[in-house]
Design a protein around this motif. Sequence first.
Motif, PDB file in Angstrom:
ATOM      1  N   ALA A   1     -53.094 -43.723 -29.832  1.00 52.76           N
ATOM      2  CA  ALA A   1     -52.412 -43.796 -28.543  1.00 52.76           C
ATOM      3  C   ALA A   1     -51.875 -45.209 -28.333  1.00 52.76           C
ATOM      4  O   ALA A   1     -52.377 -46.172 -28.910  1.00 52.76           O
ATOM      5  CB  ALA A   1     -53.357 -43.427 -27.399  1.00 52.76           C
ATOM      6  N   ALA A   2     -50.836 -45.297 -27.484  1.00 55.18           N
ATOM      7  CA  ALA A   2     -50.288 -46.589 -27.082  1.00 55.18           C
ATOM      8  C   ALA A   2     -50.169 -46.611 -25.567  1.00 55.18           C
ATOM      9  O   ALA A   2     -49.628 -45.673 -24.964  1.00 55.18           O
ATOM     10  CB  ALA A   2     -48.923 -46.822 -27.723  1.00 55.18           C
ATOM     11  N   PHE A   3     -50.685 -47.669 -24.958  1.00 53.55           N
ATOM     12  CA  PHE A   3     -50.647 -47.832 -23.507  1.00 53.55           C
ATOM     13  C   PHE A   3     -49.723 -48.995 -23.149  1.00 53.55           C
ATOM     14  O   PHE A   3     -49.740 -50.037 -23.803  1.00 53.55           O
ATOM     15  CB  PHE A   3     -52.041 -48.120 -22.951  1.00 53.55           C
ATOM     16  CG  PHE A   3     -52.946 -46.925 -22.872  1.00 53.55           C
ATOM     17  CD1 PHE A   3     -53.242 -46.342 -21.650  1.00 53.55           C
ATOM     18  CD2 PHE A   3     -53.514 -46.383 -24.023  1.00 53.55           C
ATOM     19  CE1 PHE A   3     -54.085 -45.240 -21.567  1.00 53.55           C
ATOM     20  CE2 PHE A   3     -54.355 -45.278 -23.957  1.00 53.55           C
ATOM     21  CZ  PHE A   3     -54.641 -44.702 -22.725  1.00 53.55           C
ATOM     22  N   HIS A   4     -48.942 -48.804 -22.080  1.00 52.37           N
ATOM     23  CA  HIS A   4     -48.073 -49.862 -21.588  1.00 52.37           C
ATOM     24  C   HIS A   4     -48.347 -50.073 -20.106  1.00 52.37           C
ATOM     25  O   HIS A   4     -48.048 -49.217 -19.271  1.00 52.37           O
ATOM     26  CB  HIS A   4     -46.604 -49.493 -21.796  1.00 52.37           C
ATOM     27  CG  HIS A   4     -45.646 -50.563 -21.360  1.00 52.37           C
ATOM     28  ND1 HIS A   4     -45.587 -51.800 -21.962  1.00 52.37           N
ATOM     29  CD2 HIS A   4     -44.703 -50.591 -20.379  1.00 52.37           C
ATOM     30  CE1 HIS A   4     -44.660 -52.537 -21.382  1.00 52.37           C
ATOM     31  NE2 HIS A   4     -44.113 -51.831 -20.416  1.00 52.37           N
ATOM     32  N   LYS A   5     -48.989 -51.200 -19.802  1.00 46.88           N
ATOM     33  CA  LYS A   5     -49.348 -51.524 -18.422  1.00 46.88           C
ATOM     34  C   LYS A   5     -50.055 -50.348 -17.746  1.00 46.88           C
ATOM     35  O   LYS A   5     -49.731 -49.964 -16.619  1.00 46.88           O
ATOM     36  CB  LYS A   5     -48.100 -51.945 -17.644  1.00 46.88           C
ATOM     37  CG  LYS A   5     -47.447 -53.208 -18.204  1.00 46.88           C
ATOM     38  CD  LYS A   5     -46.235 -53.637 -17.406  1.00 46.88           C
ATOM     39  CE  LYS A   5     -45.634 -54.912 -17.992  1.00 46.88           C
ATOM     40  NZ  LYS A   5     -44.428 -55.366 -17.259  1.00 46.88           N
ATOM     41  N   GLY A   6     -51.035 -49.815 -18.462  1.00 47.73           N
ATOM     42  CA  GLY A   6     -51.867 -48.740 -17.937  1.00 47.73           C
ATOM     43  C   GLY A   6     -51.311 -47.356 -18.110  1.00 47.73           C
ATOM     44  O   GLY A   6     -52.009 -46.362 -17.868  1.00 47.73           O
ATOM     45  N   TYR A   7     -50.058 -47.247 -18.523  1.00 49.14           N
ATOM     46  CA  TYR A   7     -49.398 -45.951 -18.691  1.00 49.14           C
ATOM     47  C   TYR A   7     -49.568 -45.479 -20.134  1.00 49.14           C
ATOM     48  O   TYR A   7     -49.323 -46.238 -21.070  1.00 49.14           O
ATOM     49  CB  TYR A   7     -47.927 -46.072 -18.339  1.00 49.14           C
ATOM     50  CG  TYR A   7     -47.142 -44.771 -18.365  1.00 49.14           C
ATOM     51  CD1 TYR A   7     -47.046 -43.990 -17.219  1.00 49.14           C
ATOM     52  CD2 TYR A   7     -46.535 -44.334 -19.528  1.00 49.14           C
ATOM     53  CE1 TYR A   7     -46.333 -42.802 -17.231  1.00 49.14           C
ATOM     54  CE2 TYR A   7     -45.829 -43.131 -19.545  1.00 49.14           C
ATOM     55  CZ  TYR A   7     -45.732 -42.373 -18.407  1.00 49.14           C
ATOM     56  OH  TYR A   7     -45.035 -41.184 -18.420  1.00 49.14           O
ATOM     57  N   LEU A   8     -49.972 -44.236 -20.314  1.00 50.63           N
ATOM     58  CA  LEU A   8     -50.124 -43.675 -21.661  1.00 50.63           C
ATOM     59  C   LEU A   8     -48.740 -43.355 -22.197  1.00 50.63           C
ATOM     60  O   LEU A   8     -48.137 -42.323 -21.875  1.00 50.63           O
ATOM     61  CB  LEU A   8     -51.004 -42.430 -21.619  1.00 50.63           C
ATOM     62  CG  LEU A   8     -51.248 -41.696 -22.951  1.00 50.63           C
ATOM     63  CD1 LEU A   8     -51.812 -42.641 -24.006  1.00 50.63           C
ATOM     64  CD2 LEU A   8     -52.179 -40.510 -22.736  1.00 50.63           C
ATOM     65  N   ALA A   9     -48.202 -44.261 -23.027  1.00 50.14           N
ATOM     66  CA  ALA A   9     -46.835 -44.140 -23.507  1.00 50.14           C
ATOM     67  C   ALA A   9     -46.701 -43.220 -24.711  1.00 50.14           C
ATOM     68  O   ALA A   9     -45.649 -42.623 -24.931  1.00 50.14           O
ATOM     69  CB  ALA A   9     -46.306 -45.527 -23.874  1.00 50.14           C
ATOM     70  N   TYR A  10     -47.776 -43.136 -25.500  1.00 51.07           N
ATOM     71  CA  TYR A  10     -47.745 -42.292 -26.700  1.00 51.07           C
ATOM     72  C   TYR A  10     -49.151 -41.827 -27.012  1.00 51.07           C
ATOM     73  O   TYR A  10     -50.134 -42.537 -26.777  1.00 51.07           O
ATOM     74  CB  TYR A  10     -47.204 -43.068 -27.905  1.00 51.07           C
ATOM     75  CG  TYR A  10     -47.560 -42.395 -29.222  1.00 51.07           C
ATOM     76  CD1 TYR A  10     -46.836 -41.298 -29.665  1.00 51.07           C
ATOM     77  CD2 TYR A  10     -48.646 -42.827 -29.975  1.00 51.07           C
ATOM     78  CE1 TYR A  10     -47.194 -40.642 -30.833  1.00 51.07           C
ATOM     79  CE2 TYR A  10     -49.006 -42.186 -31.159  1.00 51.07           C
ATOM     80  CZ  TYR A  10     -48.276 -41.088 -31.581  1.00 51.07           C
ATOM     81  OH  TYR A  10     -48.642 -40.423 -32.727  1.00 51.07           O
ATOM     82  N   GLY A  11     -49.254 -40.619 -27.585  1.00 55.23           N
ATOM     83  CA  GLY A  11     -50.514 -40.129 -28.106  1.00 55.23           C
ATOM     84  C   GLY A  11     -51.365 -39.451 -27.045  1.00 55.23           C
ATOM     85  O   GLY A  11     -50.856 -38.963 -26.026  1.00 55.23           O
ATOM     86  N   SER A  12     -52.670 -39.451 -27.267  1.00 58.00           N
ATOM     87  CA  SER A  12     -53.554 -38.741 -26.368  1.00 58.00           C
ATOM     88  C   SER A  12     -54.923 -39.403 -26.315  1.00 58.00           C
ATOM     89  O   SER A  12     -55.310 -40.150 -27.224  1.00 58.00           O
ATOM     90  CB  SER A  12     -53.715 -37.286 -26.828  1.00 58.00           C
ATOM     91  OG  SER A  12     -54.343 -37.220 -28.096  1.00 58.00           O
TER      92      SER A  12
END
Length: 460
Positions: A445-456
């Motif tokens: 997974a990839a997170f951007h400023k708390g937002y789940l941008a990719y994955g699970s």
Amino acid sequence: MKTEQKLGRRAFLSSGAKVATACTLFGAMPSVAMLDQQDKMLSSIKSITDSHYYLDNVLLEIGFEYHNATVVGTKTALQTIEINNGKIVSILPNNAPSASSLNRYSAQGKLMLPAFRDMHIHLDKTFYGGAWQAPTSREGKTIVDMIALEQKMLPELQPYTQERAHALINLIQSHGSTVARSHCNIEPVSGLKNLEALQKVLDERKHDFTCEIVAFPQHGLLRSNSEALMREAMQAGAHYVGGLDPTNVDHAMERSLDSMFQIALDHNKGVDIHLHETTPAGLAAINYMIKTIDENRSLRGKVTISHAFALATLSPEQADNIAKQLAEQQITIASTVPIGTLHMPLKILHQNGVFVMTGTDSVIDHWSPFGLGDMLEKANLYAQLYTRPDELALSRSLAIATGNVLPLDEKGKQTWPNQGDDASFVLVNASCSAEAVARISSKQAAFHKGYLAYGSVQKQ
């Protein structure tokens, strides 16, 4: 210490059946097996709508293991990260009880690394997202020939700019990059069309992706008479003034560089120039830029030289000398970590305090079909070409992918994550950063400023 339980790097392999096998073969702590059984009962989710939540079962690096003063391994621990409004607000013992009603999610024991940064890419002109198309043969062709080819191709690519930029962003996010710097064509064929299209895409992706834009006169700042367009691009919101091979393309090194820097000074912008020249003209351009920045101190820390292939022609002593000058003027080098005959002095640059970053450049377009969009691949290439294959050196190589943000410093002190940091990170299927670099590990997974941008992740 922020930890509740420690895991040896061989004790932790991955979730699912691999963890159960590891527990049997390597004697992993019972809590890891329990974590695996727990996660099997949880539901996988690909979106987090909470602004405030807990992320449990995050694997963090907490120090190095030593044998006779030599780093031989990396210590890790499972911990809980509390995230609120895009920031890490606390780092807690794993699964720490809480009286709050916050939702809890599980990272499933994946290794948490700083977000990757793709700091040299061309989002505005790509074949990616369309049918496979190999570039035409470049045998015997100069950069001027390639510019002529591009002038014919750009009108054919422009109807797909937004669609393919979205696809390319999705690709690099799947490899952990949620921060980027994109060069964007500004020249008479494109006008400001590519810039307008890219800005629209980035506005639509602002929740999960941050990207700087370099106005790039791909057909030559002077050669294509693009100075007025470049100034319009600055007023329209581009972040950096670009440039291209002032001798080979513009045939007037000083006038080309002076024009580029003047635009930057007039609009209070940074500079990011493509410099491919390996002849003495390339080194002369670097020296001229060093001189110009020394005379205009407001440019310090705002100039990037992309590629900078002329540095590969220097002896170690020459490279060391120019690295000191680059560091003094706070000039950044953006390298794609080339393989082949160009052996860049990246290690010498780093040792002298020059900020070195990397990027994809082309994923697939009329220049190259080989880009994977994976900054771990770039860190792996850096490690293979410029360092030793040991735990410490491999862990340090990660820096080129993360903007010099590392979980541990040289002495093994934990330096990331910290309370107040952006909650921008990657969950990787690896036991430590050294393994992630060496094996180019997959991303959960990839997170951007708390937002789940990719994955699970798993919902608890």
